[in-house]
Design an enzyme around this catalytic site. Structure first.
Site, PDB file in Angstrom:
ATOM      1  N   HIS A 201      -2.190  -9.363   7.974  1.00  0.00           N
ATOM      2  CA  HIS A 201      -3.393  -9.914   7.336  1.00  0.00           C
ATOM      3  C   HIS A 201      -3.420 -11.437   7.323  1.00  0.00           C
ATOM      4  O   HIS A 201      -4.380 -12.027   6.851  1.00  0.00           O
ATOM      5  CB  HIS A 201      -3.480  -9.432   5.882  1.00  0.00           C
ATOM      6  CG  HIS A 201      -2.463 -10.085   4.991  1.00  0.00           C
ATOM      7  ND1 HIS A 201      -1.145  -9.701   4.965  1.00  0.00           N
ATOM      8  CD2 HIS A 201      -2.562 -11.125   4.128  1.00  0.00           C
ATOM      9  CE1 HIS A 201      -0.483 -10.457   4.112  1.00  0.00           C
ATOM     10  NE2 HIS A 201      -1.314 -11.344   3.590  1.00  0.00           N
TER      11      HIS A 201
HETATM   12  C1  UD1 Z   1      -4.614 -13.773   0.108  1.00  0.00           C
HETATM   13  C2  UD1 Z   1      -3.635 -14.959   0.059  1.00  0.00           C
HETATM   14  C3  UD1 Z   1      -2.403 -14.612   0.882  1.00  0.00           C
HETATM   15  C4  UD1 Z   1      -1.793 -13.288   0.429  1.00  0.00           C
HETATM   16  C5  UD1 Z   1      -2.840 -12.193   0.427  1.00  0.00           C
HETATM   17  C6  UD1 Z   1      -2.256 -10.947  -0.148  1.00  0.00           C
HETATM   18  C7  UD1 Z   1      -4.552 -17.238  -0.068  1.00  0.00           C
HETATM   19  C8  UD1 Z   1      -4.820 -18.461   0.708  1.00  0.00           C
HETATM   20  N1  UD1 Z   1      -4.222 -16.139   0.659  1.00  0.00           N
HETATM   21  O1  UD1 Z   1      -5.002 -13.612   1.473  1.00  0.00           O
HETATM   22  O2  UD1 Z   1      -1.432 -15.626   0.718  1.00  0.00           O
HETATM   23  O3  UD1 Z   1      -0.768 -12.952   1.339  1.00  0.00           O
HETATM   24  O4  UD1 Z   1      -3.960 -12.611  -0.371  1.00  0.00           O
HETATM   25  O5  UD1 Z   1      -2.849  -9.806   0.343  1.00  0.00           O
HETATM   26  O6  UD1 Z   1      -4.639 -17.230  -1.260  1.00  0.00           O
HETATM   27  N2  UD1 Z   1     -11.493  -9.101   0.693  1.00  0.00           N
HETATM   28  C9  UD1 Z   1     -12.061  -7.887   0.325  1.00  0.00           C
HETATM   29  N3  UD1 Z   1     -11.758  -7.394  -0.915  1.00  0.00           N
HETATM   30  C10 UD1 Z   1     -10.962  -8.033  -1.794  1.00  0.00           C
HETATM   31  C11 UD1 Z   1     -10.405  -9.260  -1.423  1.00  0.00           C
HETATM   32  C12 UD1 Z   1     -10.680  -9.770  -0.182  1.00  0.00           C
HETATM   33  O7  UD1 Z   1     -12.776  -7.283   1.098  1.00  0.00           O
HETATM   34  O8  UD1 Z   1     -10.736  -7.503  -2.898  1.00  0.00           O
HETATM   35  C13 UD1 Z   1     -11.787  -9.640   2.037  1.00  0.00           C
HETATM   36  C14 UD1 Z   1     -12.935 -10.639   2.033  1.00  0.00           C
HETATM   37  O9  UD1 Z   1     -13.626 -10.484   3.234  1.00  0.00           O
HETATM   38  C15 UD1 Z   1     -12.200 -11.968   2.019  1.00  0.00           C
HETATM   39  C16 UD1 Z   1     -10.965 -11.656   2.837  1.00  0.00           C
HETATM   40  O10 UD1 Z   1     -10.630 -10.317   2.523  1.00  0.00           O
HETATM   41  O11 UD1 Z   1     -12.949 -13.014   2.566  1.00  0.00           O
HETATM   42  C17 UD1 Z   1      -9.782 -12.566   2.544  1.00  0.00           C
HETATM   43  O12 UD1 Z   1      -9.467 -12.533   1.135  1.00  0.00           O
HETATM   44  P1  UD1 Z   1      -8.721 -13.768   0.454  1.00  0.00           P
HETATM   45  O13 UD1 Z   1      -8.369 -13.451  -0.943  1.00  0.00           O
HETATM   46  O14 UD1 Z   1      -9.477 -15.012   0.704  1.00  0.00           O
HETATM   47  O15 UD1 Z   1      -7.418 -13.932   1.322  1.00  0.00           O
HETATM   48  P2  UD1 Z   1      -6.347 -12.851   1.809  1.00  0.00           P
HETATM   49  O16 UD1 Z   1      -6.410 -12.790   3.297  1.00  0.00           O
HETATM   50  O17 UD1 Z   1      -6.485 -11.605   1.030  1.00  0.00           O
HETATM   51  N1  UDP Z   2       1.518  -3.487  -0.366  1.00  0.00           N
HETATM   52  C1  UDP Z   2       0.936  -2.366  -0.948  1.00  0.00           C
HETATM   53  N2  UDP Z   2      -0.012  -1.683  -0.239  1.00  0.00           N
HETATM   54  C2  UDP Z   2      -0.386  -2.044   1.024  1.00  0.00           C
HETATM   55  C3  UDP Z   2       0.227  -3.179   1.606  1.00  0.00           C
HETATM   56  C4  UDP Z   2       1.163  -3.888   0.880  1.00  0.00           C
HETATM   57  O1  UDP Z   2       1.281  -1.999  -2.084  1.00  0.00           O
HETATM   58  O2  UDP Z   2      -1.249  -1.381   1.614  1.00  0.00           O
HETATM   59  C5  UDP Z   2       2.472  -4.272  -1.174  1.00  0.00           C
HETATM   60  C6  UDP Z   2       3.830  -4.507  -0.554  1.00  0.00           C
HETATM   61  O3  UDP Z   2       4.748  -3.515  -0.949  1.00  0.00           O
HETATM   62  C7  UDP Z   2       4.222  -5.881  -1.088  1.00  0.00           C
HETATM   63  C8  UDP Z   2       2.904  -6.573  -1.286  1.00  0.00           C
HETATM   64  O4  UDP Z   2       1.904  -5.555  -1.294  1.00  0.00           O
HETATM   65  O5  UDP Z   2       4.834  -5.775  -2.365  1.00  0.00           O
HETATM   66  C9  UDP Z   2       2.679  -7.536  -0.154  1.00  0.00           C
HETATM   67  O6  UDP Z   2       1.377  -7.963  -0.157  1.00  0.00           O
HETATM   68  P1  UDP Z   2       0.747  -8.751   1.055  1.00  0.00           P
HETATM   69  O7  UDP Z   2       1.460  -8.420   2.304  1.00  0.00           O
HETATM   70  O8  UDP Z   2      -0.704  -8.503   0.980  1.00  0.00           O
HETATM   71  O9  UDP Z   2       0.976 -10.278   0.631  1.00  0.00           O
HETATM   72  P2  UDP Z   2       2.133 -11.326   0.933  1.00  0.00           P
HETATM   73  O10 UDP Z   2       3.401 -10.797   0.394  1.00  0.00           O
HETATM   74  O11 UDP Z   2       2.151 -11.558   2.405  1.00  0.00           O
HETATM   75  O12 UDP Z   2       1.656 -12.547   0.215  1.00  0.00           O
END
Ligand code: UD1
Ligand code: UDP
Length: 358
Positions: A201
């Site tokens: 992601h």
């Molecule tokens: C964010 C964090 C990243 C973390 C990740 C965990 C930042 C810069 N990034 O990335 O470090 O690893 O969360 O998963 O803070 N969206 C949905 N539903 C939701 C949330 C998001 O559909 O509930 C979609 C939207 O299209 C949104 C995109 O995901 O624009 C990205 O969401 P965002 O929270 O901006 O960043 P992540 O890629 O989730």
């Molecule tokens: N995770 C989860 N369900 C999923 C994918 C990830 O519960 O479908 C959990 C995973 O075990 C870990 C955390 O989410 O604890 C990691 O989240 P993510 O990879 O989104 O964020 P990052 O750690 O890269 O910031």
């Protein structure tokens, strides 16, 4: 009073053990959720799976550009902290919520405690790298998971006090794996006898069409079939670049919606190995009850301890390099078995002890 701030999936999981410790000691705290993640599968499912209390404040910042999201969180967190006057604000990790929480608190003269302080990828394309560096320099209390992280903080001459505590994700993994084995039925849904677990992601990966198209090739040609709970950002980008059909129609790939923590732990426990660009999953792969080889689909990692311990291997993002590395492992690799470099599952206990002393 302590304000505990969360905003995204990994923050909820990694703050969980801290919240349990605060509850156990009957300390005064409130829980503030920016709702950077707002879908059930990225947010409330983790409150349910971990048995966490409902947040006291939900700020509904939602999605947006980097600046917009961080700015919205800053504005709303500042108002919340003014209303509830915490003595300490705790943030965890490196998201936009974390930077906004730290900045809002620091500007109000409130002490910031940064959990998972000191990680560095040295990759300035990553929003997370800016967030974690800035947060470390705003914090009074820095809870570094490892000695490497402590060393990074010392090199940068941060102002706050530093302690090495381990990472609370190991606490979460150790606490919840047994429940996952008892309660999760996810394995009944897996279509393959043997599978590798995939997540991807990261913005610098999935927003780049070349990298994303290589990822699709990797997953479709992986020598062990792939189970992939897919993040909404990635679904959006796959559709934007017209790659979703190829991935979803591949017989080598089972796509799932993002899944809860108990289901995810069960898949981690049962898979052959992991392909991911996640941060937290590199740590969880080293947990004594997981112990999986994890191929890191990135050109850098801020978790070098997992590499050093033999669990993680940074394989880049090109289809050829990744498939070569995975094939070598499938042919002759060994699953690592050494101790986790991220602690003994008592990180939260240590952090809350330290908070009591400051
Ligand atoms: C964010 C964090 C990243 C973390 C990740 C965990 C930042 C810069 N990034 O990335 O470090 O690893 O969360 O998963 O803070 N969206 C949905 N539903 C939701 C949330 C998001 O559909 O509930 C979609 C939207 O299209 C949104 C995109 O995901 O624009 C990205 O969401 P965002 O929270 O901006 O960043 P992540 O890629 O989730
Ligand atoms: N995770 C989860 N369900 C999923 C994918 C990830 O519960 O479908 C959990 C995973 O075990 C870990 C955390 O989410 O604890 C990691 O989240 P993510 O990879 O989104 O964020 P990052 O750690 O890269 O910031």
């Amino acid at each position: 009073m302590i304000s505990v701030v969360v905003g995204t999936r990994p923050e909820i999981i990694k703050m969980g053990p801290i919240i349990f410790q605060l509850q156990k000691r009957q300390l005064d705290f409130n829980l503030v959720h920016t709702a950077q993640h707002y879908d059930v599968e990225l947010s409330s499912i983790f409150f349910d799976d971990l048995g966490l209390p409902s947040p006291d404040h939900v700020l509904d910042i939602g999605s947006g550009s980097q600046g917009e999201q961080t700015g919205e969180a800053l504005i709303r967190l500042e108002k919340t902290f003014v209303d509830c006057s915490p003595g300490v604000v705790l943030v965890e990790g490196d998201t936009n919520t974390v930077l906004a929480g730290a900045l809002a608190a620091a500007k109000l003269g409130i002490d910031v405690g940064h959990i998972e302080a000191g990680l560095r990828s040295h990759d300035l394309r990553m929003p997370e790298e800016h967030n974690r560096r800035l947060t470390d320099h705003l914090s009074s209390y820095l809870f570094a998971p490892t000695k490497v992280a402590e060393g990074n903080l010392k090199k940068e001459n941060v102002w706050g006090r530093i302690w090495i505590t381990g990472n609370t994700v190991i606490d979460a993994c150790l606490t919840f794996m047994k429940t996952a084995e008892e309660k999760s039925a996810i394995l009944d849904r897996v279509e393959f006898d043997k599978f590798c677990l995939v997540t991807a992601h990261r913005k610098e990966n999935v927003d780049d069409p070349k990298v994303l198209s290589d990822f699709v090739e990797i997953f479709c040609r992986c020598p062990v079939p792939v189970v992939y709970p897919i993040h909404p950002r990635t679904v959006k980008m796959l559709k934007t670049y017209d790659l979703y059909g190829k991935l979803s129609e591949s017989e080598n790939v089972q796509l799932l919606p993002p899944i809860g923590y108990l289901d995810f732990l069960r898949l981690m426990g049962d898979c052959e190995f992991i392909l991911t660009d996640s941060g937290g999953i590199q740590e969880e792969a080293t947990s004594p009850n997981t112990r999986k080889k994890v191929f890191v689909l990135r050109i850098s990692t801020e978790r070098p301890e997992a590499v050093e311990a033999g669990y993680a291997q940074v394989v880049g993002t090109s289809a050829k390099d990744v498939l070569d590395a995975v094939t070598r492992f499938v042919d002759e690799g060994e699953t690592p078995s050494g101790p986790s470099p991220y602690g003994d599952g008592k990180a939260a206990e240590r952090i809350v002890d330290l908070l009591g002393d400051v």
